[in-house]
Design a protein around this motif. Structure first.
Motif, PDB file in Angstrom:
ATOM      1  N   GLN A 227     -73.196  83.625 -33.975  1.00  0.00           N
ATOM      2  CA  GLN A 227     -74.467  83.451 -33.823  1.00  0.00           C
ATOM      3  C   GLN A 227     -75.329  84.130 -34.624  1.00  0.00           C
ATOM      4  N   HIS A 230     -75.626  82.288 -37.849  1.00  0.00           N
ATOM      5  CA  HIS A 230     -76.568  81.099 -37.731  1.00  0.00           C
ATOM      6  C   HIS A 230     -77.930  81.679 -37.780  1.00  0.00           C
ATOM      7  N   GLU A 231     -78.271  82.612 -37.125  1.00  0.00           N
ATOM      8  CA  GLU A 231     -79.778  83.110 -37.124  1.00  0.00           C
ATOM      9  C   GLU A 231     -79.863  83.518 -38.658  1.00  0.00           C
ATOM     10  N   GLU A 241     -85.373  79.920 -35.548  1.00  0.00           N
ATOM     11  CA  GLU A 241     -84.597  81.011 -35.342  1.00  0.00           C
ATOM     12  C   GLU A 241     -85.022  81.320 -33.725  1.00  0.00           C
ATOM     13  N   THR A 242     -86.122  81.536 -33.296  1.00  0.00           N
ATOM     14  CA  THR A 242     -86.590  81.548 -32.000  1.00  0.00           C
ATOM     15  C   THR A 242     -85.766  80.772 -30.889  1.00  0.00           C
ATOM     16  N   TYR A 244     -83.241  79.125 -31.423  1.00  0.00           N
ATOM     17  CA  TYR A 244     -81.656  79.343 -31.433  1.00  0.00           C
ATOM     18  C   TYR A 244     -81.368  80.182 -30.496  1.00  0.00           C
ATOM     19  N   SER A 245     -81.979  81.435 -30.736  1.00  0.00           N
ATOM     20  CA  SER A 245     -81.677  82.789 -30.157  1.00  0.00           C
ATOM     21  C   SER A 245     -82.018  82.667 -28.552  1.00  0.00           C
ATOM     22  N   SER A 248     -79.620  80.279 -26.844  1.00  0.00           N
ATOM     23  CA  SER A 248     -78.014  80.785 -26.970  1.00  0.00           C
ATOM     24  C   SER A 248     -78.231  81.703 -25.616  1.00  0.00           C
TER      25      SER A 248
END
Length: 258
Positions: A227, A230-231, A241-242, A244-245, A248
């Protein structure tokens, strides 16, 4: 309800015209401001088209397939006979958005995504109904069953939640496909490389008792190293990015509850 006037000419109106042409109830007229689209939708069911309120045909049912914000305004502006059923097709709009001057108000909400020029099997689409009176229920349900095999009753609060669920399952999921496409194109590849993955992901979810049971990926495994990589790759795209996180973290929190 044997005769229908369809109000609107958008994607849903097009799908409804196709479904009515196959199901039995007669679509007698399409009322739409957009002449080109209105005439096209009317031709799908061999119906007439008009954009003049004074030419509105008489029918048993008036189906409003218009934007959410236009439901009340359009219904109030048209000379709809007082004995007719007036139904809107919006998921997130309450029944009482229709003027109380109509004694026979209803909601006819098909839970599906509709795209211009793309045919769907209406018989497989769940239709959620609501009516202003018990007396109208059997009549409305009988009409809906002529178009779909799955007819459910849901009040305005339930339907709003169903619409919200649809946004997550359809609109947001499709946006994830678009973000995935942008990443693979940045790697010099096309969207086609993702299509088998998308198809299998959807198929697994449909086969499972719950999509939670078939969740895969670094988030559900708690793979923080992957992770983080990826970020870092998304550092130049702060919004992605936000997303994704945040997703997740949501996957991880839900996986702990299973």
């Amino acid at each position: 309800m044997k005769t229908v006037v369809l109000i609107g000419s958008g994607n849903l109106a097009e799908a409804l015209a196709r479904a009515l042409a196959r199901s039995g109830p007669e679509l007698v007229q399409v009322f739409a401001r957009n002449a080109e689209r209105g005439q096209f939708v009317a031709r799908l069911a061999g119906a007439r088209w008009t954009d003049r309120a004074e030419e509105l045909a008489e029918a048993d049912l008036y189906l409003l397939a218009v934007s959410d914000r236009a439901v009340a305004e359009v219904a109030a502006a048209l000379p709809i006979p007082p004995q007719a059923v007036v139904a809107h097709t919006a998921g997130s709009v309450p029944l009482d958005a229709l003027p109380a001057t109509f004694a026979r108000r209803a909601v006819f909400y098909p839970l599906q995504t509709f795209t211009r020029g793309r045919e769907v099997d209406f018989r497989r689409i769940p239709i959620f109904l609501e009516s202003s009176s018990e007396a109208l229920r059997s009549e409305l349900e009988a009409f809906a069953l002529r178009l779909s095999d799955t007819v459910c009753w849901a009040d305005s609060e339930q339907r709003a939640k169903i619409h919200l669920a649809g946004v997550f399952a359809c609109n947001f999921a499709n946006h994830m496909y678009a973000l995935g496409e942008s990443v693979v194109r940045d790697a010099g590849l096309g969207f086609d490389v993702l299509k088998p993955l998308i198809a299998e992901t959807a198929a697994k979810a449909l086969d499972a008792c719950s999509p939670r049971d078939v969740q895969t990926g670094p988030a559900v495994r708690g793979d923080l190293a992957t992770q983080a990589r990826h970020e870092a790759m998304l550092a130049g795209e702060p919004l992605m990015e936000t997303i994704y996180s945040t997703i997740s973290q949501s996957i991880w929190e839900i996986s702990k509850k299973i």
